[in-house]
Write a protein that holds these residues in place. Structure first.
Motif, PDB file in Angstrom:
ATOM      1  N   UNK A   1      36.272  43.695  52.789  1.00 31.38           N
ATOM      2  CA  UNK A   1      35.798  44.796  51.864  1.00 31.38           C
ATOM      3  C   UNK A   1      34.943  44.750  51.612  1.00 31.38           C
ATOM      4  N   UNK A   2      33.757  43.515  50.887  1.00 31.81           N
ATOM      5  CA  UNK A   2      32.670  43.514  50.801  1.00 31.81           C
ATOM      6  C   UNK A   2      32.065  44.824  51.174  1.00 31.81           C
ATOM      7  N   UNK A   3      31.890  45.155  51.962  1.00 29.77           N
ATOM      8  CA  UNK A   3      31.140  46.116  52.893  1.00 29.77           C
ATOM      9  C   UNK A   3      31.102  47.351  51.775  1.00 29.77           C
ATOM     10  N   UNK A   4      32.162  47.159  51.309  1.00 29.36           N
ATOM     11  CA  UNK A   4      32.906  48.737  50.184  1.00 29.36           C
ATOM     12  C   UNK A   4      32.174  48.570  49.179  1.00 29.36           C
ATOM     13  N   UNK A   5      31.392  47.801  48.785  1.00 31.16           N
ATOM     14  CA  UNK A   5      30.724  47.754  47.219  1.00 31.16           C
ATOM     15  C   UNK A   5      31.002  47.699  46.494  1.00 31.16           C
TER      16      UNK A   5
ATOM     17  N   UNK B   1      36.719  40.194  49.904  1.00 36.99           N
ATOM     18  CA  UNK B   1      35.316  39.426  49.223  1.00 36.99           C
ATOM     19  C   UNK B   1      35.492  38.543  48.472  1.00 36.99           C
ATOM     20  N   UNK B   2      35.257  37.105  48.715  1.00 43.92           N
ATOM     21  CA  UNK B   2      34.502  35.780  48.045  1.00 43.92           C
ATOM     22  C   UNK B   2      33.956  35.945  46.490  1.00 43.92           C
ATOM     23  N   UNK B   3      34.339  36.666  45.892  1.00 41.58           N
ATOM     24  CA  UNK B   3      33.859  36.760  44.993  1.00 41.58           C
ATOM     25  C   UNK B   3      33.658  35.831  43.725  1.00 41.58           C
ATOM     26  N   UNK B   4      34.255  34.700  43.778  1.00 43.35           N
ATOM     27  CA  UNK B   4      34.788  34.332  43.080  1.00 43.35           C
ATOM     28  C   UNK B   4      33.587  33.318  42.433  1.00 43.35           C
ATOM     29  N   UNK B   5      32.419  33.968  42.368  1.00 43.51           N
ATOM     30  CA  UNK B   5      30.760  32.799  41.677  1.00 43.51           C
ATOM     31  C   UNK B   5      31.218  32.176  40.946  1.00 43.51           C
ATOM     32  N   UNK B   6      31.909  32.449  39.859  1.00 39.80           N
ATOM     33  CA  UNK B   6      31.851  31.328  38.445  1.00 39.80           C
ATOM     34  C   UNK B   6      33.478  31.538  37.777  1.00 39.80           C
ATOM     35  N   UNK B   7      33.411  30.155  36.916  1.00 32.33           N
ATOM     36  CA  UNK B   7      35.239  30.410  36.636  1.00 32.33           C
ATOM     37  C   UNK B   7      35.375  31.432  36.289  1.00 32.33           C
ATOM     38  N   UNK B   8      34.585  32.652  35.201  1.00 33.03           N
ATOM     39  CA  UNK B   8      35.210  34.055  34.726  1.00 33.03           C
ATOM     40  C   UNK B   8      34.507  34.831  35.935  1.00 33.03           C
ATOM     41  N   UNK B   9      34.600  35.037  37.092  1.00 33.04           N
ATOM     42  CA  UNK B   9      33.777  36.033  37.708  1.00 33.04           C
ATOM     43  C   UNK B   9      35.324  36.157  38.969  1.00 33.04           C
ATOM     44  N   UNK B  10      35.552  37.357  39.834  1.00 33.47           N
ATOM     45  CA  UNK B  10      35.996  37.327  40.807  1.00 33.47           C
ATOM     46  C   UNK B  10      37.137  37.857  40.417  1.00 33.47           C
ATOM     47  N   UNK B  11      38.121  37.922  41.843  1.00 31.87           N
ATOM     48  CA  UNK B  11      39.168  38.126  41.773  1.00 31.87           C
ATOM     49  C   UNK B  11      40.376  37.402  40.696  1.00 31.87           C
ATOM     50  N   UNK B  12      41.427  38.057  40.192  1.00 34.99           N
ATOM     51  CA  UNK B  12      42.454  37.060  39.375  1.00 34.99           C
ATOM     52  C   UNK B  12      43.327  37.469  40.457  1.00 34.99           C
ATOM     53  N   UNK B  13      44.265  36.104  40.334  1.00 32.81           N
ATOM     54  CA  UNK B  13      45.652  36.196  41.743  1.00 32.81           C
ATOM     55  C   UNK B  13      46.468  37.301  40.823  1.00 32.81           C
ATOM     56  N   UNK B  14      46.848  36.996  39.680  1.00 33.01           N
ATOM     57  CA  UNK B  14      47.845  38.048  40.389  1.00 33.01           C
ATOM     58  C   UNK B  14      48.060  39.743  39.670  1.00 33.01           C
ATOM     59  N   UNK B  15      46.372  40.304  39.229  1.00 35.28           N
ATOM     60  CA  UNK B  15      45.896  41.270  39.258  1.00 35.28           C
ATOM     61  C   UNK B  15      46.318  42.028  40.693  1.00 35.28           C
ATOM     62  N   UNK B  16      45.108  40.619  41.309  1.00 38.25           N
ATOM     63  CA  UNK B  16      44.365  41.484  42.847  1.00 38.25           C
ATOM     64  C   UNK B  16      46.050  41.261  43.579  1.00 38.25           C
TER      65      UNK B  16
ATOM     66  N   UNK C   1      27.140  44.953  49.667  1.00 37.18           N
ATOM     67  CA  UNK C   1      28.217  44.452  48.304  1.00 37.18           C
ATOM     68  C   UNK C   1      27.721  44.995  47.426  1.00 37.18           C
ATOM     69  N   UNK C   2      26.474  45.548  46.658  1.00 39.12           N
ATOM     70  CA  UNK C   2      25.818  45.780  45.110  1.00 39.12           C
ATOM     71  C   UNK C   2      25.795  47.410  45.771  1.00 39.12           C
ATOM     72  N   UNK C   3      26.012  47.758  46.292  1.00 36.64           N
ATOM     73  CA  UNK C   3      26.174  49.648  46.417  1.00 36.64           C
ATOM     74  C   UNK C   3      27.638  50.391  46.107  1.00 36.64           C
ATOM     75  N   UNK C   4      27.010  51.537  45.985  1.00 36.67           N
ATOM     76  CA  UNK C   4      28.476  52.161  45.614  1.00 36.67           C
ATOM     77  C   UNK C   4      28.510  53.288  46.679  1.00 36.67           C
TER      78      UNK C   4
END
Length: 335
Positions: free
Chosen positions: A39-43, A65-80, A286-289
């Motif tokens: 899904x990272x190609x969905x931007x 998308x492996x988007x946990x670039x830092x402890x405050x960034x990326x998918x949150x488990x419960x929400x996802x 990954x940065x597009x819309x």
């Protein structure tokens, strides 16, 4: 007329598939290949929009998308999990992103440590959401020029540090060979197996293939899948134009037949669509819309074509399959 080399290898794959078909019927949905989507190609599109689109097109798995670039960034488990569960989507695995400032092969120890930290976070993401694998190129995507002749050695040493973490999490570490236009080394399945042997750790023993890259790196896609099938855990899909399946010249029948030959229709093996378009650095996607209408068409085209060709192969009679061989001007008993 003498067959071309690729035609001879096509025939070898077809014959092996015919033999598999004699042993199994593949009538149950659980006996089919697992179609997923990277899904990272969905931007920047919201995950819920992506999940709804996949569910609407009977794509039941997602490569996050492996988007946990830092402890405050990326998918949150419960929400996802809540979003994916609401559409009946399961996580196949995670696509690890490898940049020049965070890569295993770098000549900077600070960069390599950053890659280790990043992958620990994303291995956690995969494990928490029930994924099977996390894939990665050992060198940065978008950096085709090598640092020096020691990239394999540094990559093997650095990836090996994560080996125990892979084992403890139950997540497979999978190396992805990428074409020379995008990365400086590890371009073929043989290169990936060489690196796996150098790492020499049971936590990193798998390959994540990509049929677009295989067009450049392998002599024959079907033959390579058969040769390395025992360590393949994910296969990225795109046509020869790196767009939706069925819009180019890719021989999807040979690919699907090869996957059935190796027993790829199992719960830990996935075909993850990743049509990104041409270019030397696909990470820009990954940065597009992107236009949701275009994404809808791309997913619909790919899923429809994938399932259509799979049904054609599995419902074909042995006579139909032998006609594929005779279409090359051969008797079905001759190579």
């Amino acid at each position: 007329m003498k067959l071309q080399n690729f035609q001879r290898k096509n025939v070898e794959v077809i014959k092996k598939f015919i033999e598999i078909r004699k042993e199994q019927s593949f009538k149950k949905p659980s006996q089919r290949l697992n179609l997923s989507w990277s899904n990272w190609g969905f931007g920047t599109e919201p995950l819920e929009v992506s999940a709804e689109r996949l569910a609407r097109n009977n794509v039941k798995f997602i490569e996050l998308h492996g988007n946990r670039y830092g402890k405050d960034l990326g998918y949150k488990t419960d929400e996802t999990k809540k979003v994916l569960d609401s559409y009946g989507i399961q996580v196949s695995g995670v696509c690890g992103m490898v940049f020049p400032d965070s890569e295993f092969a770098s000549n900077s120890p600070l960069v390599r440590q950053r890659a280790i930290d990043y992958f620990r976070r994303n291995i956690d993401l995969c494990q928490e959401l029930g994924g099977t694998y996390i894939l990665f190129a050992p060198g940065a995507v978008g950096r085709p020029k090598k640092y020096d002749d020691n990239e394999y050695l540094r990559a093997a040493e650095t990836i090996g540090i994560l080996g125990d973490y892979f084992i403890e999490s139950g997540v497979r570490g999978a190396i992805e060979p990428v074409r020379p236009e995008e990365v400086s080394f590890c371009h073929t399945f043989a290169d990936a197996k060489k690196l796996i042997d150098m790492i020499n750790h049971p936590g990193v023993t798998h390959i994540a293939g990509d049929i677009f890259h295989m067009l450049v790196g392998e002599e024959h896609i079907g033959a390579a899948l058969v040769e390395y099938g025992d360590i393949l855990t994910n296969l990225h899909l795109a046509d020869t134009n790196r767009r939706a399946l069925g819009t180019g010249l890719m021989d999807l029948d040979i690919i699907q037949m090869a996957l059935y030959v190796i027993g790829y229709n199992n719960p830990k093996a996935f075909c993850s669509a990743e049509p990104l378009g041409l270019g030397g650095n696909p990470y820009e996607a990954m940065h597009g819309s992107p236009d949701p209408v275009i994404l809808d068409e791309m997913v619909s085209q790919t899923a429809t074509y994938f399932y259509e060709r799979e049904n054609e192969l599995l419902n074909a009679t042995e006579e139909d399959l032998n006609k594929l061989i005779t279409s090359y001007g051969l008797e079905s008993t001759t190579l």
